[in-house]
Design a protein around this motif. Structure first.
Motif, mmCIF file in Angstrom:
data_model
loop_
_atom_site.group_PDB
_atom_site.id
_atom_site.type_symbol
_atom_site.label_atom_id
_atom_site.label_comp_id
_atom_site.label_asym_id
_atom_site.label_seq_id
_atom_site.Cartn_x
_atom_site.Cartn_y
_atom_site.Cartn_z
ATOM 1 N N GLN A 70 13.456 5.141 4.687
ATOM 2 C CA GLN A 70 12.346 6.076 4.978
ATOM 3 C C GLN A 70 11.006 5.352 4.885
ATOM 4 O O GLN A 70 10.128 5.539 5.729
ATOM 5 C CB GLN A 70 12.412 7.256 3.988
ATOM 6 N N ASP A 71 10.849 4.509 3.876
ATOM 7 C CA ASP A 71 9.591 3.763 3.744
ATOM 8 C C ASP A 71 9.420 2.766 4.892
ATOM 9 O O ASP A 71 8.308 2.549 5.372
ATOM 10 C CB ASP A 71 9.539 3.032 2.391
ATOM 11 N N ARG A 72 10.523 2.141 5.311
ATOM 12 C CA ARG A 72 10.440 1.218 6.455
ATOM 13 C C ARG A 72 9.867 1.937 7.669
ATOM 14 O O ARG A 72 8.937 1.443 8.332
ATOM 15 C CB ARG A 72 11.836 0.661 6.783
ATOM 16 N N TYR A 93 1.861 9.861 -2.369
ATOM 17 C CA TYR A 93 1.282 10.929 -1.564
ATOM 18 C C TYR A 93 2.283 11.353 -0.485
ATOM 19 O O TYR A 93 2.397 12.516 -0.131
ATOM 20 C CB TYR A 93 0.041 10.341 -0.885
ATOM 21 N N HIS A 94 3.019 10.350 0.000
ATOM 22 C CA HIS A 94 3.937 10.590 1.113
ATOM 23 C C HIS A 94 5.323 11.061 0.660
ATOM 24 O O HIS A 94 6.160 11.383 1.495
ATOM 25 C CB HIS A 94 4.083 9.294 1.937
ATOM 26 N N CYS A 95 5.567 11.069 -0.665
ATOM 27 C CA CYS A 95 6.941 11.289 -1.139
ATOM 28 C C CYS A 95 7.481 12.693 -0.834
ATOM 29 O O CYS A 95 8.622 12.841 -0.384
ATOM 30 C CB CYS A 95 7.026 11.025 -2.633
ATOM 31 N N GLU A 146 0.841 -1.204 0.000
ATOM 32 C CA GLU A 146 0.000 0.000 0.000
ATOM 33 C C GLU A 146 0.876 1.255 0.000
ATOM 34 O O GLU A 146 0.615 2.215 -0.729
ATOM 35 C CB GLU A 146 -0.908 0.020 1.231
ATOM 36 N N ASN A 147 1.937 1.208 0.796
ATOM 37 C CA ASN A 147 2.854 2.348 0.846
ATOM 38 C C ASN A 147 3.554 2.535 -0.501
ATOM 39 O O ASN A 147 3.733 3.661 -0.981
ATOM 40 C CB ASN A 147 3.881 2.126 1.963
ATOM 41 N N ASN A 148 3.885 1.402 -1.146
ATOM 42 C CA ASN A 148 4.560 1.481 -2.435
ATOM 43 C C ASN A 148 3.663 2.042 -3.529
ATOM 44 O O ASN A 148 4.126 2.711 -4.455
ATOM 45 C CB ASN A 148 5.050 0.087 -2.844
ATOM 46 N N ASN A 190 8.921 13.019 2.570
ATOM 47 C CA ASN A 190 9.733 11.936 3.149
ATOM 48 C C ASN A 190 10.924 11.470 2.324
ATOM 49 O O ASN A 190 11.807 10.821 2.862
ATOM 50 C CB ASN A 190 8.835 10.708 3.396
ATOM 51 N N HIS A 191 10.947 11.772 1.023
ATOM 52 C CA HIS A 191 11.977 11.172 0.176
ATOM 53 C C HIS A 191 12.823 12.220 -0.564
ATOM 54 O O HIS A 191 12.774 12.313 -1.797
ATOM 55 C CB HIS A 191 11.325 10.252 -0.869
ATOM 56 N N PRO A 192 13.628 13.017 0.159
ATOM 57 C CA PRO A 192 14.403 14.066 -0.527
ATOM 58 C C PRO A 192 15.365 13.506 -1.578
ATOM 59 O O PRO A 192 15.545 14.126 -2.630
ATOM 60 C CB PRO A 192 15.166 14.754 0.612
HETATM 61 FE FE LIG Z 1 7.974 5.835 -0.180
#
Ligand SMILES: [Fe+2]
Length: 213
Positions: free
Chosen positions: A164-166, A10-12, A4-6, A15-17
């Motif tokens: 970050q995803d973890r 929306y979260h990028c 679901e996260n993958n 959270n993912h510089p």
């Molecule tokens: Fe992610």
């Protein structure tokens, strides 16, 4: 929850510089669409003219899907500066910018194929509250470490992104495990990919359980 996260970015933004130097989520292909985005269609046309299949291919049941997306600005690889991490090419075309070919096969793998390397992710549930995610970086067979690529440049972005995803998934798991957790609705736009995954999951489970009766 890992998948679901993958299936959404929306979260990028928050959270993912490292990943955002090259990756930009394309909402036109997150779900099942894409043909209404002229820039995307032009990108697909250019890649397909070079012999690289690019338009969305999806299993009728939704289990697997494959599509090519352009990367951010002039990026051609998942590196900090968007430049190739490997000097040799993985594909056999002269097209420099072929974006990323995304391949999902639920519920256990997602993959990204770039011009210079490919990434494979395996999702292995170890228990109700634990999942092992294994990432492999695939380079051309004749590429030599230290000459054609260095490991830090090749792996930096996704080592950071995975970590970050973890953290995101672990924190979300803690949240949904709370007795006071109440599910909220998904966004039809930003979480369309999640909807598509959850629909597949629910339908697959329903059919399997029915077959067991
Ligand atoms: Fe992610």
């Amino acid at each position: 929850m890992v998948f679901e996260n993958n299936r959404e970015c929306y979260h990028c933004d928050g959270n993912h510089p490292e990943l955002l130097n090259s990756f930009v989520e394309n909402l036109s292909v997150a779900g099942v669409g894409g043909d209404d985005d002229p820039e995307l269609v032009a990108f697909w046309d250019r890649c397909e003219a070079a012999g690289l299949p690019s338009r969305l291919v999806m299993d009728p049941n939704g289990q697997y899907r494959m599509t090519r997306i352009p990367l951010f600005r002039n990026a051609v690889s998942y590196t900090m500066n968007g430049k190739p991490a490997v000097k040799r090419r993985l594909d056999s075309t002269d097209e420099e910018n072929i974006g990323a070919l995304l391949y999902f096969n639920y519920p256990s793998t997602w993959n990204h194929f770039l011009g210079d390397h490919a990434l494979s992710f395996r999702v292995l549930p170890l228990g109700a509250g634990e999942t092992l995610v294994t990432t492999k970086w695939l380079v051309p067979a004749d590429a030599v470490e230290g000459e054609d690529y260095d490991l830090e440049t090749l792996t930096k972005v996704w080592l950071a992104t995975n970590d970050q995803d973890r953290q995101l998934v672990e924190e979300t798991f803690r949240g949904v495990s709370s007795p006071s957790y109440v599910p909220g609705p998904f966004s039809d736009l930003a979480e369309n990919g999640v909807c598509q995954f959850v629909d597949w999951y629910c339908e697959t489970m329903r059919q399997k359980l029915q077959n067991q009766k």
